[in-house]
Write an enzyme that holds these catalytic residues in place. Structure first.
Site, PDB file in Angstrom:
ATOM      1  N   CYS A 277       2.162  -5.466  -5.109  1.00 19.45           N
ATOM      2  CA  CYS A 277       3.519  -5.591  -5.659  1.00 19.45           C
ATOM      3  C   CYS A 277       4.596  -5.329  -4.604  1.00 19.45           C
ATOM      4  O   CYS A 277       5.538  -6.130  -4.499  1.00 19.45           O
ATOM      5  CB  CYS A 277       3.725  -4.666  -6.859  1.00 19.45           C
ATOM      6  SG  CYS A 277       2.233  -4.028  -7.595  1.00 19.45           S
ATOM      7  N   ARG A 306      -9.033   0.527  -2.840  1.00 23.26           N
ATOM      8  CA  ARG A 306      -8.778   1.652  -3.741  1.00 23.26           C
ATOM      9  C   ARG A 306      -9.882   2.666  -3.606  1.00 23.26           C
ATOM     10  O   ARG A 306     -11.052   2.296  -3.435  1.00 23.26           O
ATOM     11  CB  ARG A 306      -8.726   1.185  -5.201  1.00 23.26           C
ATOM     12  CG  ARG A 306      -7.500   0.351  -5.474  1.00 23.26           C
ATOM     13  CD  ARG A 306      -7.335   0.049  -6.942  1.00 23.26           C
ATOM     14  NE  ARG A 306      -6.248  -0.925  -7.072  1.00 23.26           N
ATOM     15  CZ  ARG A 306      -5.903  -1.504  -8.197  1.00 23.26           C
ATOM     16  NH1 ARG A 306      -6.534  -1.224  -9.320  1.00 23.26           N
ATOM     17  NH2 ARG A 306      -4.918  -2.375  -8.229  1.00 23.26           N
ATOM     18  N   GLN A 324      -7.642  -9.453  -5.434  1.00 25.48           N
ATOM     19  CA  GLN A 324      -6.998  -9.786  -6.709  1.00 25.48           C
ATOM     20  C   GLN A 324      -6.535 -11.231  -6.741  1.00 25.48           C
ATOM     21  O   GLN A 324      -6.090 -11.772  -5.733  1.00 25.48           O
ATOM     22  CB  GLN A 324      -5.756  -8.912  -6.918  1.00 25.48           C
ATOM     23  CG  GLN A 324      -6.032  -7.510  -7.365  1.00 25.48           C
ATOM     24  CD  GLN A 324      -4.779  -6.855  -7.955  1.00 25.48           C
ATOM     25  OE1 GLN A 324      -4.039  -7.454  -8.744  1.00 25.48           O
ATOM     26  NE2 GLN A 324      -4.536  -5.622  -7.581  1.00 25.48           N
ATOM     27  N   ASP A 326      -3.750 -12.311  -7.806  1.00 27.96           N
ATOM     28  CA  ASP A 326      -2.534 -11.600  -8.201  1.00 27.96           C
ATOM     29  C   ASP A 326      -1.314 -12.513  -8.256  1.00 27.96           C
ATOM     30  O   ASP A 326      -1.270 -13.545  -7.580  1.00 27.96           O
ATOM     31  CB  ASP A 326      -2.281 -10.478  -7.167  1.00 27.96           C
ATOM     32  CG  ASP A 326      -1.411  -9.377  -7.735  1.00 27.96           C
ATOM     33  OD1 ASP A 326      -1.079  -9.432  -8.939  1.00 27.96           O
ATOM     34  OD2 ASP A 326      -1.054  -8.450  -6.981  1.00 27.96           O
ATOM     35  N   HIS A 328       3.207 -11.920  -9.020  1.00 26.98           N
ATOM     36  CA  HIS A 328       4.352 -11.187  -9.558  1.00 26.98           C
ATOM     37  C   HIS A 328       5.408 -12.205  -9.933  1.00 26.98           C
ATOM     38  O   HIS A 328       5.776 -13.047  -9.118  1.00 26.98           O
ATOM     39  CB  HIS A 328       4.848 -10.178  -8.531  1.00 26.98           C
ATOM     40  CG  HIS A 328       3.830  -9.101  -8.289  1.00 26.98           C
ATOM     41  ND1 HIS A 328       2.899  -9.186  -7.293  1.00 26.98           N
ATOM     42  CD2 HIS A 328       3.563  -7.969  -8.986  1.00 26.98           C
ATOM     43  CE1 HIS A 328       2.093  -8.131  -7.368  1.00 26.98           C
ATOM     44  NE2 HIS A 328       2.464  -7.378  -8.371  1.00 26.98           N
ATOM     45  N   LYS A 412       0.868  -2.484 -20.231  1.00 22.73           N
ATOM     46  CA  LYS A 412       0.085  -3.658 -19.851  1.00 22.73           C
ATOM     47  C   LYS A 412      -0.620  -4.245 -21.060  1.00 22.73           C
ATOM     48  O   LYS A 412      -0.942  -3.537 -22.010  1.00 22.73           O
ATOM     49  CB  LYS A 412      -1.047  -3.293 -18.890  1.00 22.73           C
ATOM     50  CG  LYS A 412      -0.747  -2.309 -17.827  1.00 22.73           C
ATOM     51  CD  LYS A 412      -1.894  -2.248 -16.827  1.00 22.73           C
ATOM     52  CE  LYS A 412      -2.961  -1.256 -17.205  1.00 22.73           C
ATOM     53  NZ  LYS A 412      -4.088  -1.231 -16.273  1.00 22.73           N
ATOM     54  N   HIS A 458       3.627  -8.365 -13.682  1.00 20.24           N
ATOM     55  CA  HIS A 458       2.482  -8.339 -12.758  1.00 20.24           C
ATOM     56  C   HIS A 458       1.332  -8.962 -13.548  1.00 20.24           C
ATOM     57  O   HIS A 458       1.094  -8.561 -14.693  1.00 20.24           O
ATOM     58  CB  HIS A 458       2.030  -6.916 -12.426  1.00 20.24           C
ATOM     59  CG  HIS A 458       3.088  -6.023 -11.879  1.00 20.24           C
ATOM     60  ND1 HIS A 458       2.944  -5.377 -10.671  1.00 20.24           N
ATOM     61  CD2 HIS A 458       4.280  -5.619 -12.375  1.00 20.24           C
ATOM     62  CE1 HIS A 458       4.003  -4.614 -10.453  1.00 20.24           C
ATOM     63  NE2 HIS A 458       4.835  -4.737 -11.473  1.00 20.24           N
TER      64      HIS A 458
HETATM   65  C1  TSB Z   1      -1.807  -7.360 -11.494  1.00 23.60           C
HETATM   66  N1  TSB Z   1      -0.156  -4.573  -9.573  1.00 23.60           N
HETATM   67  C2  TSB Z   1      -1.038  -5.150 -10.542  1.00 23.60           C
HETATM   68  C3  TSB Z   1      -1.211  -6.637 -10.283  1.00 23.60           C
HETATM   69  O1  TSB Z   1       0.029  -7.236  -9.962  1.00 23.60           O
HETATM   70  C4  TSB Z   1      -2.380  -4.405 -10.482  1.00 23.60           C
HETATM   71  O2  TSB Z   1      -2.836  -4.056  -9.400  1.00 23.60           O
HETATM   72  N2  TSB Z   1      -2.991  -4.209 -11.638  1.00 23.60           N
HETATM   73  S1  TSB Z   1      -4.404  -3.452 -11.821  1.00 23.60           S
HETATM   74  O3  TSB Z   1      -4.361  -2.182 -11.207  1.00 23.60           O
HETATM   75  O4  TSB Z   1      -4.680  -3.461 -13.221  1.00 23.60           O
HETATM   76  O5  TSB Z   1      -5.500  -4.273 -11.102  1.00 23.60           O
HETATM   77  C5  TSB Z   1      -5.684  -5.627 -11.403  1.00 23.60           C
HETATM   78  C6  TSB Z   1      -7.106  -5.937 -11.792  1.00 23.60           C
HETATM   79  O6  TSB Z   1      -8.001  -5.547 -10.757  1.00 23.60           O
HETATM   80  C7  TSB Z   1      -7.625  -5.167 -12.999  1.00 23.60           C
HETATM   81  O7  TSB Z   1      -7.220  -5.794 -14.180  1.00 23.60           O
HETATM   82  C8  TSB Z   1      -9.124  -5.244 -12.810  1.00 23.60           C
HETATM   83  O8  TSB Z   1      -9.644  -6.433 -13.360  1.00 23.60           O
HETATM   84  C9  TSB Z   1      -9.287  -5.335 -11.302  1.00 23.60           C
HETATM   85  N3  TSB Z   1      -9.800  -4.077 -10.684  1.00 23.60           N
HETATM   86  C10 TSB Z   1      -9.207  -2.871 -10.714  1.00 23.60           C
HETATM   87  N4  TSB Z   1      -9.945  -1.957 -10.043  1.00 23.60           N
HETATM   88  C11 TSB Z   1     -11.039  -2.617  -9.582  1.00 23.60           C
HETATM   89  C12 TSB Z   1     -12.183  -2.227  -8.817  1.00 23.60           C
HETATM   90  N5  TSB Z   1     -12.335  -0.978  -8.383  1.00 23.60           N
HETATM   91  N6  TSB Z   1     -13.123  -3.158  -8.538  1.00 23.60           N
HETATM   92  C13 TSB Z   1     -12.965  -4.438  -8.969  1.00 23.60           C
HETATM   93  N7  TSB Z   1     -11.905  -4.857  -9.664  1.00 23.60           N
HETATM   94  C14 TSB Z   1     -10.957  -3.972  -9.984  1.00 23.60           C
HETATM   95 ZN    ZN Z   2       1.503  -5.750  -9.159  1.00 24.36          ZN
END
Ligand code: TSB
Ligand code: ZN
Length: 584
Positions: A277, A306, A324, A326, A328, A412, A458
């Site tokens: 983001c 992460r 992702q 992703d 925005h 969300k 997002h």
């Molecule tokens: C959607 N900022 C938002 C983005 O713009 C975001 O990061 N959202 S999130 O934290 O929900 O992460 C997006 C997606 O990543 C989640 O819906 C999930 O499907 C996936 N995700 C989250 N953590 C993991 C992980 N550790 N391993 C694999 N996929 C993951």
């Molecule tokens: Zn985001």
């Protein structure tokens, strides 16, 4: 798969079985102390302090044997109510029980215990009448679990099990569990060489092998094409940012426990990014915007890092390095609902394409008491949460609400699915954010020439390519549709001496048509090669012999079928190309 916790009868039975297990453990390990033993979706578990002893699966049969003996003996389970004071005296040598008793409300003047033979446990109940009813059980696994789930505490042993009223039900359930294990994406991922891990790279850092990379590339192309048609603009941005970037966004204060530690380069401190983001906010800010430009949709296939606990990391499903799908989306307040609906419709459209039917929409809200995770602006939160509810009601999609699951910047809509093994996970997400645009001081000029702050959605349709692929492997049991299959066609000449040259010609023609294929020219028996083609789940196996050579045709079998079809080569190419294009 049955949810044991939600079935009233099974719930009680499994809870009683947890006590039976505790009793057996106490017989075999007299120093054992017991923490909590709840019923869960999969059955029951009990967290046990065994001092220095660490259990393995090899220890479970002995515990099961003792449980069988006790069940056969069939003691009655007797409830007794005592005062808090009596409970404190009764369990005075057991620090875990004392902890539990002390946490009970003063209003709980009566505390109940359940006794079966030589074993008494503090418990609300209810229970079955005699331990005899618990005879159809199975202990499933054992793992470590931190006391109270806090990694600063010591580790307890958690034994899992499940219990049914009849042996037939238990057998059927165990059979289903076995089938689920066969679907596990980690198992199929290894068999089909989709991805690997190596501790030299690190836990939660999978390496995508060529076969897995093909699937991922197809997914990327698929969603990119959809997003192009919906007015998204894709960008590339670095997977690091300075600490200051994440201080500006608020991740530093609200998301740090999910982030990798910082690294210093010259005088600057960097972090591997956990989200994209902030980068996209800066791309928006790079230019002045008028209300006429909005919505602006910035997409990226973006790598994030992460921190996930090492025990939580799992195949491609929960990783520490992920990509992702992703985007925005920057909108005016008036555009929120429309744009949100478009995202939900895109999610539904994609799920239809992949035949995904078992999923739940979860409206993830803030926990009003958690001032640390969530920024403190009730008005902003209420507005965002209500907006999402309105959209969901207007779209008439079924959803459930989950408190405390929101992102730190906003509520969300998440889509939850059930993997073959383990707890539900989130795939897609669409989030509403009034906060980050303010923190980055974003603006657009409205129709009166005044500066306004945009709102951000997002969204990630696949979630991450990693998790979506894990899910897809389990959904398809590794039998991928033609357009995703790493190898689409396998050519087997009946006899290498006579048919290899023709097979090579067909191979070249198909390759030129963009088909992914192999030619099996090993000196193995035809039947052996055909069987292997089936175990590898290749959609089309071509068998080329005299007839095919003489008539310039091909014969094929599709995966799972014993029927052979013969076609002209042109016809076959057209057929397979149209199947791929239509994603059949
Ligand atoms: C959607 N900022 C938002 C983005 O713009 C975001 O990061 N959202 S999130 O934290 O929900 O992460 C997006 C997606 O990543 C989640 O819906 C999930 O499907 C996936 N995700 C989250 N953590 C993991 C992980 N550790 N391993 C694999 N996929 C993951
Ligand atoms: Zn985001």
């Amino acid at each position: 798969m049955i949810n044991i916790k939600e079935d009233e009868k099974l719930n009680v039975l499994n809870h009683s079985c947890a006590h039976l297990m505790a009793q057996a453990v106490k017989h075999l390990y007299p120093k054992a102390l017991f923490w909590v033993g709840p019923v869960i979706e999969e059955g029951f578990y009990y967290d046990i302090d065994l001092g220095d002893v660490t259990l393995t699966e090899d220890d479970l049969p002995a515990i099961e044997k003792e449980m069988k003996k006790l069940a056969k003996d069939g003691k009655r389970i007797i409830r007794k109510e005592i005062s808090k004071q009596d409970a404190l005296t009764m369990f005075k040598d057991d620090p875990y029980k004392i902890d539990l008793i002390n946490r009970m409300d003063e209003a709980d003047t009566v505390i109940s215990c359940y006794t079966q033979g030589d074993f008494t446990d503090l418990c609300r109940g209810p229970h079955v009448e005699t331990v005899k009813e618990c005879k159809n059980f199975k202990l499933l696994k054992v793992s470590g679990a931190y006391w109270k789930g806090d990694k600063n505490n010591h580790m307890l042993q958690r034994i899992y099990g499940v219990c049914f009223p009849t042996s037939e039900e238990l057998e059927a359930h165990l059979q289903e569990l076995e089938e689920q294990k066969l679907r596990d994406h980690r198992k199929i991922g290894k068999e089909q060489e989709l991805f690997m891990n190596d501790e030299l790279v690190g836990s939660g850092m999978p390496l995508w092998l060529p076969n897995g990379a093909i699937i991922r590339k197809q997914l990327e192309n698929y969603i990119y094409e959809k997003e192009q048609k919906l007015g998204y603009h894709h960008v590339y941005t670095p997977c690091v940012g300075t600490v200051n970037l994440y201080k500006t966004s608020g991740h530093w204060d609200h998301y740090q426990e999910n982030m990798f530690p910082t690294m210093k380069v010259d005088e600057e401190e960097f972090v591997l990014r956990p989200m994209n983001c902030p980068h996209h906010m800066l791309i928006y800010k790079n230019k002045m915007h008028s209300y006429r430009d909005l919505p602006i949709r910035i997409g990226e296939f973006a790598t994030d890092f992460r921190y996930e606990a090492s025990g939580a990391v799992k195949g491609l499903e929960r990783v520490r390095c992920m990509c992702q799908n992703d985007a925005h989306i920057f909108v005016t307040p008036e555009q929120i609902k429309d744009e949100f609906k478009k995202v939900v419709n895109l999610i539904l459209d994609v799920y239809r394409d992949f035949g995904i039917k078992e999923y739940k929409f979860r409206l993830s809200l803030r926990d009003k008491n958690d001032k640390e995770k969530y920024f403190d602006d009730d008005k902003m939160w209420d507005e965002a949460e209500n907006k999402l509810r309105e959209v969901l009601n207007e779209l008439d999609v079924e959803y459930f609400e989950a408190i405390g699951e929101a992102a730190f910047y906003g509520p969300k809509l998440d889509v939850e699915v059930k993997p073959a093994v383990g707890n539900n996970v989130t795939l897609s997400t669409c989030q509403l954010d009034f906060l980050l645009p303010r923190r980055f001081d974003l603006s657009y000029i409205d129709n009166k020439g005044e500066k306004q702050v945009p709102v951000v959605l997002h969204r990630a349709i696949f979630g991450t390519f990693d998790r979506f692929t894990a899910f897809l492997i389990e959904e398809t049991k590794g039998i991928f549709p033609l357009w995703l299959a790493p190898v689409q066609v396998n050519i087997i000449p009946v006899n290498n001496d006579y048919h290899l040259e023709y097979a090579q010609k067909i191979y070249d023609l198909l390759l030129e048509s963009g088909i992914r294929l192999e030619l099996d020219s090993r000196n193995e028996k035809l039947s052996y090669k055909m069987r292997e083609s089936q175990t590898r789940k290749i959609p089309y196996t071509l068998i080329l012999g005299d007839n095919e050579l003489n008539n310039q045709q091909i014969s094929y079998r599709t995966f799972g079928s014993k029927e052979t079809t013969t076609l002209d080569i042109k016809e076959f190419i057209n057929k397979i190309k149209s199947q791929i294009a239509n994603k059949e």
